[in-house]
Design a protein around this motif. Structure first.
Motif, PDB file in Angstrom:
ATOM      1  N   ARG A   1       0.853  -1.187   0.000  1.00  0.00           N
ATOM      2  CA  ARG A   1       0.000   0.000   0.000  1.00  0.00           C
ATOM      3  C   ARG A   1       0.885   1.232   0.000  1.00  0.00           C
ATOM      4  O   ARG A   1       1.780   1.355   0.825  1.00  0.00           O
ATOM      5  N   ASN A   2       0.634   2.114  -0.948  1.00  0.00           N
ATOM      6  CA  ASN A   2       1.400   3.363  -1.004  1.00  0.00           C
ATOM      7  C   ASN A   2       0.679   4.416  -0.163  1.00  0.00           C
ATOM      8  O   ASN A   2      -0.456   4.803  -0.486  1.00  0.00           O
ATOM      9  N   GLU A   3       1.342   4.854   0.919  1.00  0.00           N
ATOM     10  CA  GLU A   3       0.727   5.801   1.849  1.00  0.00           C
ATOM     11  C   GLU A   3       1.650   6.983   2.097  1.00  0.00           C
ATOM     12  O   GLU A   3       2.873   6.857   2.054  1.00  0.00           O
ATOM     13  N   LEU A   4       1.030   8.116   2.371  1.00  0.00           N
ATOM     14  CA  LEU A   4       1.771   9.341   2.645  1.00  0.00           C
ATOM     15  C   LEU A   4       1.089  10.068   3.798  1.00  0.00           C
ATOM     16  O   LEU A   4      -0.096  10.388   3.731  1.00  0.00           O
ATOM     17  N   PHE A   5       1.832  10.299   4.881  1.00  0.00           N
ATOM     18  CA  PHE A   5       1.297  11.000   6.061  1.00  0.00           C
ATOM     19  C   PHE A   5       1.974  12.368   6.146  1.00  0.00           C
ATOM     20  O   PHE A   5       3.204  12.443   6.043  1.00  0.00           O
ATOM     21  N   LEU A   6       1.168  13.412   6.354  1.00  0.00           N
ATOM     22  CA  LEU A   6       1.722  14.762   6.445  1.00  0.00           C
ATOM     23  C   LEU A   6       1.169  15.444   7.694  1.00  0.00           C
ATOM     24  O   LEU A   6      -0.042  15.510   7.895  1.00  0.00           O
ATOM     25  N   ASP A   7       2.071  15.909   8.550  1.00  0.00           N
ATOM     26  CA  ASP A   7       1.699  16.616   9.773  1.00  0.00           C
ATOM     27  C   ASP A   7       2.179  18.062   9.704  1.00  0.00           C
ATOM     28  O   ASP A   7       3.368  18.311   9.451  1.00  0.00           O
ATOM     29  N   VAL A   8       1.266  19.001   9.910  1.00  0.00           N
ATOM     30  CA  VAL A   8       1.634  20.417  10.046  1.00  0.00           C
ATOM     31  C   VAL A   8       1.652  20.713  11.545  1.00  0.00           C
ATOM     32  O   VAL A   8       0.616  20.748  12.200  1.00  0.00           O
TER      33      VAL A   8
ATOM     34  N   LEU B   1      -2.046  28.284   7.849  1.00  0.00           N
ATOM     35  CA  LEU B   1      -1.513  27.485   6.740  1.00  0.00           C
ATOM     36  C   LEU B   1      -2.448  26.331   6.407  1.00  0.00           C
ATOM     37  O   LEU B   1      -2.948  25.639   7.297  1.00  0.00           O
ATOM     38  N   LYS B   2      -2.694  26.131   5.116  1.00  0.00           N
ATOM     39  CA  LYS B   2      -3.516  25.021   4.628  1.00  0.00           C
ATOM     40  C   LYS B   2      -2.775  24.293   3.515  1.00  0.00           C
ATOM     41  O   LYS B   2      -2.110  24.926   2.686  1.00  0.00           O
ATOM     42  N   VAL B   3      -2.897  22.982   3.497  1.00  0.00           N
ATOM     43  CA  VAL B   3      -2.321  22.189   2.414  1.00  0.00           C
ATOM     44  C   VAL B   3      -3.298  22.238   1.248  1.00  0.00           C
ATOM     45  O   VAL B   3      -4.433  21.773   1.357  1.00  0.00           O
ATOM     46  N   ARG B   4      -2.883  22.825   0.126  1.00  0.00           N
ATOM     47  CA  ARG B   4      -3.763  22.953  -1.043  1.00  0.00           C
ATOM     48  C   ARG B   4      -3.747  21.680  -1.877  1.00  0.00           C
ATOM     49  O   ARG B   4      -4.770  21.256  -2.386  1.00  0.00           O
ATOM     50  N   TYR B   5      -2.576  21.086  -2.031  1.00  0.00           N
ATOM     51  CA  TYR B   5      -2.507  19.817  -2.767  1.00  0.00           C
ATOM     52  C   TYR B   5      -1.242  19.065  -2.379  1.00  0.00           C
ATOM     53  O   TYR B   5      -0.273  19.647  -1.884  1.00  0.00           O
ATOM     54  N   LEU B   6      -1.280  17.770  -2.585  1.00  0.00           N
ATOM     55  CA  LEU B   6      -0.127  16.890  -2.356  1.00  0.00           C
ATOM     56  C   LEU B   6      -0.199  15.809  -3.427  1.00  0.00           C
ATOM     57  O   LEU B   6      -1.029  14.900  -3.363  1.00  0.00           O
TER      58      LEU B   6
ATOM     59  N   LYS C   1      -3.510   9.275   1.279  1.00  0.00           N
ATOM     60  CA  LYS C   1      -2.853  10.438   1.898  1.00  0.00           C
ATOM     61  C   LYS C   1      -3.590  10.836   3.171  1.00  0.00           C
ATOM     62  O   LYS C   1      -4.822  10.808   3.224  1.00  0.00           O
ATOM     63  N   TRP C   2      -2.808  11.209   4.161  1.00  0.00           N
ATOM     64  CA  TRP C   2      -3.353  11.666   5.432  1.00  0.00           C
ATOM     65  C   TRP C   2      -2.722  13.007   5.782  1.00  0.00           C
ATOM     66  O   TRP C   2      -1.501  13.150   5.746  1.00  0.00           O
TER      67      TRP C   2
END
Length: 439
Positions: free
Chosen positions: A170-177, A403-408, A424-425
């Motif tokens: 499973r291809n997963e991507l976690f992003l924490d601001v 700040l907001k994540v617009r795209y990943l 994506k998370w």
């Protein structure tokens, strides 16, 4: 550059000693022990100059890491190396303790040989180091020629932070601001200083050598992309109505293509495998202050104080703040405290000269208050109480900078998976830094 690196325990005994240049002798070890570790007064500065030798040190629990040099080096670079060294050791054997350092001293010497070359920092990326330095610190003898050539190209090539041939089901991507909001407010509610320090931390579990693109509501990008919209409305907003933010300064992980960021303001990169810090940033404008603290202190004669503190949450009612703690300072001659609070638990801590008020959760657009009667002992000291500021700790599920994540987006042309196949998370966490209100 760095002349030597020493690791000491709390007694001042040397656990690790690595000298890179001839101008650093064994007497440097004793100089740091005597003047810093065993100093009569606590040494607060992280940089100490002794006999034309500079010592840069950081402390982890009861372990001291000291970089030594006789040259005029970049101090920020030395500290960045020391913190990176701590991260690498933690990734290899967990907590930095005397026992762990003694058990892994061979591994640490191997790491130092790879990370520093004649005092110049080289490859300090944990993922890359783990490919040619095994967990136990013993290099594998069963490596094929192909594997050895891969290691060589990775150390000397352009992409030293990621190896080829990584595969996940499973291809997963976690992003924490992760943001830390700092505030100093006057008793009248005027903001004296405020800034937000933020980090974007990613966990990447992606196959192959993917190209990632990360976009946020940066003011410069929004103004470039939507000049027409901005002219019509008179505001710089994203299509979804989110306000753009002005970033004062930022630093990136080495994987980010800086040329693209300078020309297009787009953050494009091939991510390291696992967890890494993509960027750090700082903002000072249009900060959302999650809480307002309203203090009222009244002196009743010379032996009594009446304190009332109201806290108001300033965010959406649907959101919940957690781990709220308000510290109300008390005079040194306090003999007793009576506390009444509407919500949470409050306790007077004589050892800390403060009333500590804790609330587990608090919704947005709510307020709560605490009242306290402080009894004082008579004193001959004519000096008035200095009234230290009221400090506050909390955690909120949004970014105070706005700040907001617009795209990943993820692109991997060689393997058969697209951006839509990646799970994506994204998570926002805002915490208090030094959040103080004068009373």
């Amino acid at each position: 550059m760095i002349g030597g690196l020493f690791i000491y325990n709390h007694k001042g005994e040397v656990l690790i000693s690595r000298v890179y240049r001839d101008d650093i002798g064994r007497n440097a070890v004793d100089a740091f022990r005597v003047n810093v570790i065993h100093a009569r007064q606590q040494v607060r500065s992280p940089v100490t100059n002794i006999a034309r030798t500079s010592f840069f040190h950081v402390k982890r629990s009861n372990i001291w890491l000291a970089a030594v040099t006789k040259q005029n080096v970049n101090a920020a670079m030395v500290f960045e190396f020391l913190y990176k060294m701590c991260d690498v050791m933690t990734a290899y054997f967990g907590k930095i303790s005397e026992e762990n350092i003694k058990n892994n001293f061979v591994l640490i010497y191997e790491l130092l040989d790879e990370i520093l070359d004649f005092g110049y920092p080289q490859n300090s990326e944990t993922g890359a180091l783990k490919t040619f330095i095994t967990q136990q610190g013993i290099k594998s003898q069963l490596q094929t020629k192909e594997e050895q050539s891969q290691i060589t190209s990775q150390v000397t090539g352009q992409i030293g932070w990621r190896r080829e041939g990584i595969k996940y089901r499973r291809n997963e991507l976690f992003l924490d601001v992760l943001e830390s909001v700092n505030l100093l407010m006057s008793p009248q509610g005027q903001v004296l200083s405020a800034h937000v320090s933020g980090r974007v931390v990613m966990k990447s579990y992606l196959s192959g050598m993917p190209e990632c693109k990360f976009g946020m509501n940066d003011k410069i990008v929004i103004e470039k992309q939507g000049k027409g919209t901005a002219d019509e409305t008179g505001k710089s907003e994203t299509g979804s109505g989110k306000q753009s933010i002005a970033i004062d300064d930022c630093t990136f992980h080495q994987c980010v293509r800086l040329s693209k960021f300078d020309s297009e303001r787009s953050i494009s990169f091939i991510p390291p495998d696992g967890e890494f810090e993509l960027m750090r940033y700082r903002t000072t404008k249009d900060i959302i202050l999650p809480f307002r603290v309203i203090p009222l202190v009244r002196e009743v004669g010379r032996t009594k104080l009446e304190v009332k503190v109201v806290i108001k949450s300033n965010f959406k009612p649907s959101l919940l703040a957690q781990k709220i703690e308000v510290r109300i300072p008390t005079p040194l001659n306090t003999s007793g405290v009576q506390v009444i609070c509407m919500k949470g638990k409050a306790k007077y801590k004589a050892s800390e000269n403060a009333i500590v008020w804790k609330i587990k959760r608090m919704a947005g657009m709510k307020e709560s208050q605490i009242s306290a009667e402080i009894e004082l002992l008579p004193t001959n000291d004519k000096k008035k109480w200095a009234r230290p500021p009221i400090s506050m700790n909390f955690e909120v599920p949004f970014a105070p900078s706005g700040l907001k994540v617009r795209y990943l987006k993820v692109f991997e042309p060689k393997l058969n998976y697209s951006d839509h196949d990646v799970i994506k998370w994204v998570r926002y966490i805002g915490r208090s830094g030094i959040y103080e209100t004068r009373c």
